[in-house]
Design an enzyme around this catalytic site. Structure first.
Site, mmCIF file in Angstrom:
data_model
loop_
_atom_site.group_PDB
_atom_site.id
_atom_site.type_symbol
_atom_site.label_atom_id
_atom_site.label_comp_id
_atom_site.label_asym_id
_atom_site.label_seq_id
_atom_site.Cartn_x
_atom_site.Cartn_y
_atom_site.Cartn_z
ATOM 1 N N ARG A 194 129.994 106.747 52.834
ATOM 2 C CA ARG A 194 131.033 105.725 52.638
ATOM 3 C C ARG A 194 131.401 105.066 53.957
ATOM 4 O O ARG A 194 131.671 103.868 54.018
ATOM 5 C CB ARG A 194 132.268 106.352 51.969
ATOM 6 C CG ARG A 194 132.055 106.557 50.460
ATOM 7 C CD ARG A 194 132.806 107.762 49.928
ATOM 8 N NE ARG A 194 134.238 107.624 49.932
ATOM 9 C CZ ARG A 194 135.091 108.649 49.886
ATOM 10 N NH1 ARG A 194 134.630 109.894 49.848
ATOM 11 N NH2 ARG A 194 136.377 108.440 49.892
ATOM 12 N N ARG A 209 139.171 114.347 44.214
ATOM 13 C CA ARG A 209 138.069 113.453 43.874
ATOM 14 C C ARG A 209 136.731 114.102 44.197
ATOM 15 O O ARG A 209 136.577 114.716 45.243
ATOM 16 C CB ARG A 209 138.204 112.150 44.667
ATOM 17 C CG ARG A 209 139.160 111.178 44.027
ATOM 18 C CD ARG A 209 139.546 110.057 44.946
ATOM 19 N NE ARG A 209 138.424 109.368 45.574
ATOM 20 C CZ ARG A 209 138.572 108.333 46.385
ATOM 21 N NH1 ARG A 209 139.778 107.859 46.645
ATOM 22 N NH2 ARG A 209 137.520 107.765 46.935
ATOM 23 N N ARG A 239 142.501 115.830 50.909
ATOM 24 C CA ARG A 239 143.251 114.947 49.995
ATOM 25 C C ARG A 239 143.294 115.469 48.570
ATOM 26 O O ARG A 239 142.312 115.926 48.020
ATOM 27 C CB ARG A 239 142.595 113.555 49.986
ATOM 28 C CG ARG A 239 143.105 112.641 48.874
ATOM 29 C CD ARG A 239 142.831 111.190 49.159
ATOM 30 N NE ARG A 239 141.425 110.820 49.156
ATOM 31 C CZ ARG A 239 140.983 109.606 49.468
ATOM 32 N NH1 ARG A 239 141.826 108.638 49.806
ATOM 33 N NH2 ARG A 239 139.695 109.344 49.438
ATOM 34 N N ARG A 293 136.020 94.325 50.276
ATOM 35 C CA ARG A 293 135.205 95.231 51.088
ATOM 36 C C ARG A 293 133.942 94.549 51.577
ATOM 37 O O ARG A 293 133.143 95.189 52.267
ATOM 38 C CB ARG A 293 134.806 96.449 50.243
ATOM 39 C CG ARG A 293 135.693 97.691 50.433
ATOM 40 C CD ARG A 293 135.218 98.750 49.449
ATOM 41 N NE ARG A 293 135.459 100.115 49.822
ATOM 42 C CZ ARG A 293 136.516 100.838 49.426
ATOM 43 N NH1 ARG A 293 137.460 100.304 48.704
ATOM 44 N NH2 ARG A 293 136.612 102.104 49.770
ATOM 45 N N LYS A 340 145.485 103.854 53.283
ATOM 46 C CA LYS A 340 145.785 102.636 52.528
ATOM 47 C C LYS A 340 146.603 102.945 51.278
ATOM 48 O O LYS A 340 147.633 102.327 51.019
ATOM 49 C CB LYS A 340 144.484 101.913 52.131
ATOM 50 C CG LYS A 340 143.561 101.601 53.306
ATOM 51 C CD LYS A 340 142.290 100.890 52.862
ATOM 52 C CE LYS A 340 141.349 101.696 51.997
ATOM 53 N NZ LYS A 340 140.731 102.856 52.675
HETATM 54 P P1 ADP Z 1 138.830 105.391 49.655
HETATM 55 O O1 ADP Z 1 140.205 105.787 49.196
HETATM 56 O O2 ADP Z 1 138.036 106.565 50.117
HETATM 57 O O3 ADP Z 1 138.833 104.236 50.615
HETATM 58 P P2 ADP Z 1 138.407 104.007 47.139
HETATM 59 O O4 ADP Z 1 139.169 104.781 46.142
HETATM 60 O O5 ADP Z 1 139.001 102.737 47.638
HETATM 61 O O6 ADP Z 1 138.010 104.943 48.366
HETATM 62 O O7 ADP Z 1 136.952 103.681 46.585
HETATM 63 C C1 ADP Z 1 136.144 104.681 46.007
HETATM 64 C C2 ADP Z 1 134.768 104.091 45.685
HETATM 65 O O8 ADP Z 1 134.907 103.009 44.751
HETATM 66 C C3 ADP Z 1 134.020 103.468 46.862
HETATM 67 O O9 ADP Z 1 133.277 104.447 47.586
HETATM 68 C C4 ADP Z 1 133.117 102.448 46.159
HETATM 69 O O10 ADP Z 1 132.018 103.090 45.545
HETATM 70 C C5 ADP Z 1 134.017 101.937 45.048
HETATM 71 N N1 ADP Z 1 134.825 100.761 45.453
HETATM 72 C C6 ADP Z 1 136.181 100.693 45.564
HETATM 73 N N2 ADP Z 1 136.579 99.464 45.916
HETATM 74 C C7 ADP Z 1 135.452 98.719 46.043
HETATM 75 C C8 ADP Z 1 135.184 97.354 46.386
HETATM 76 N N3 ADP Z 1 136.188 96.506 46.711
HETATM 77 N N4 ADP Z 1 133.899 96.945 46.408
HETATM 78 C C9 ADP Z 1 132.881 97.771 46.089
HETATM 79 N N5 ADP Z 1 133.055 99.061 45.750
HETATM 80 C C10 ADP Z 1 134.321 99.542 45.710
HETATM 81 P P1 ADP Z 2 142.877 105.747 51.766
HETATM 82 O O1 ADP Z 2 143.557 105.163 50.559
HETATM 83 O O2 ADP Z 2 142.816 104.784 52.913
HETATM 84 O O3 ADP Z 2 141.538 106.332 51.451
HETATM 85 P P2 ADP Z 2 144.917 107.857 51.564
HETATM 86 O O4 ADP Z 2 146.220 107.145 51.578
HETATM 87 O O5 ADP Z 2 144.420 108.371 50.271
HETATM 88 O O6 ADP Z 2 143.778 106.952 52.297
HETATM 89 O O7 ADP Z 2 145.030 109.057 52.636
HETATM 90 C C1 ADP Z 2 143.968 109.984 52.844
HETATM 91 C C2 ADP Z 2 144.562 111.377 53.069
HETATM 92 O O8 ADP Z 2 145.258 111.409 54.318
HETATM 93 C C3 ADP Z 2 145.588 111.803 52.020
HETATM 94 O O9 ADP Z 2 145.433 113.176 51.788
HETATM 95 C C4 ADP Z 2 146.947 111.482 52.667
HETATM 96 O O10 ADP Z 2 147.978 112.362 52.214
HETATM 97 C C5 ADP Z 2 146.651 111.694 54.138
HETATM 98 N N1 ADP Z 2 147.369 110.746 55.017
HETATM 99 C C6 ADP Z 2 147.619 109.430 54.783
HETATM 100 N N2 ADP Z 2 148.264 108.856 55.832
HETATM 101 C C7 ADP Z 2 148.420 109.839 56.763
HETATM 102 C C8 ADP Z 2 149.018 109.875 58.077
HETATM 103 N N3 ADP Z 2 149.550 108.787 58.647
HETATM 104 N N4 ADP Z 2 148.999 111.061 58.738
HETATM 105 C C9 ADP Z 2 148.430 112.168 58.180
HETATM 106 N N5 ADP Z 2 147.874 112.206 56.950
HETATM 107 C C10 ADP Z 2 147.854 111.046 56.237
#
Ligand code: ADP
Ligand code: ADP
Ligand code: ZN
Length: 213
Positions: free
Chosen positions: A171, A160, A126, A87, A13
């Site tokens: 998660r 992170r 990541r 979410r 994302k």
């Molecule tokens: P990821 O990249 O792994 O999807 P995020 O950076 O979006 O994770 O979120 C990290 C943490 O922040 C989540 O595990 C949750 O604890 C909190 N969080 C983020 N967005 C939301 C949301 N929309 N509602 C509730 N908790 C959230």
């Molecule tokens: P999210 O925001 O959904 O948690 P991220 O964009 O942070 O996901 O991506 C998670 C990890 O996977 C990062 O290290 C990123 O560089 C890698 N990644 C993202 N998209 C791809 C893809 N299409 N193929 C391989 N690796 C990816």
């Protein structure tokens, strides 16, 4: 244009949102980023949020809706990309109301489909640039020069604390219990579109562009 990027942790994302910011002048609203900022603020809310995030659980709807509400006033540029929000179903309802109140609508909800097995490698590999937020990966997306950000030249790479296998499991559980019902919710509204999140980063970009155009 206002869109949601929907998918489990590691689906890509943030990576795709950053591309859309550059390519289409959209504004990325990542509740994860906002919450990580809040936890460094030293406020009471920051302390509560830190605990919950470290456990891999979801922060309360009230807190995240409040954060999003603040961001929806003012500059809209090319529209908003909601990254990691909503979410839960109450968050989705709140978003619909907030957009309606300003005469806006949601143009698409893009579900990034991945399988769980791929997510462990995504999450544990990541890292991000601490200066500009560019997202990297140990295997799939390394900077051209080791330790130096391609985008800004920064050398302050960060990982992170919650990007480990145990936290990912928690998660993911939260995702299936509370977030995945949104897939049906938006499907019923005729707003759901799906892309293959396991494809190469550039191919995912193209698939999303095809939906938006
Ligand atoms: P990821 O990249 O792994 O999807 P995020 O950076 O979006 O994770 O979120 C990290 C943490 O922040 C989540 O595990 C949750 O604890 C909190 N969080 C983020 N967005 C939301 C949301 N929309 N509602 C509730 N908790 C959230
Ligand atoms: P999210 O925001 O959904 O948690 P991220 O964009 O942070 O996901 O991506 C998670 C990890 O996977 C990062 O290290 C990123 O560089 C890698 N990644 C993202 N998209 C791809 C893809 N299409 N193929 C391989 N690796 C990816
Ligand atoms: Zn950078």
């Amino acid at each position: 244009m206002n869109i949601i990027l929907l998918g489990p942790p590691g689906a890509g994302k943030g990576t795709q949102a950053r591309h859309l910011v550059e390519a289409r002048d959209m504004i990325q609203l990542s509740t994860g980023d906002m919450l990580r900022e809040a936890r460094t603020s030293g406020t009471e809310m920051g302390r509560v949020v830190a605990d919950v995030m470290d456990r891999g659980e979801l922060v309360t709807d009230e807190i995240v809706i409040g954060l999003i509400r603040e961001k929806l006033v003012g500059n809209r540029a090319g529209g908003f990309i909601f990254d990691g929000f909503p979410r839960t179903l109450p968050q989705a309802d709140a978003l619909a109301e907030l957009l309606a109140a300003t005469g806006e609508k949601l143009d698409a909800v893009i579900e990034m489909q991945v399988d769980d097995a791929a997510l462990v490698a995504r999450i544990t590999g990541r890292f991000t640039c601490g200066d500009c937020g560019e997202v990297y990966h140990d295997v799939t997306h390394r900077p051209a020069v080791e330790g130096v950000c391609d985008k800004c030249g920064g050398t302050n790479m960060k990982r992170r604390a919650d990007d480990n296998e145990d936290s990912l499991r928690q998660r993911l559980m939260e995702y299936y219990k509370k977030t995945s019902p949104l897939i049906g919710y938006y499907y019923a509204k005729g707003q759901l579109r799906t892309v293959d999140g396991l494809a190469e980063i550039e191919d995912v970009q193209k698939a999303i562009a095809a939906i938006l155009d």
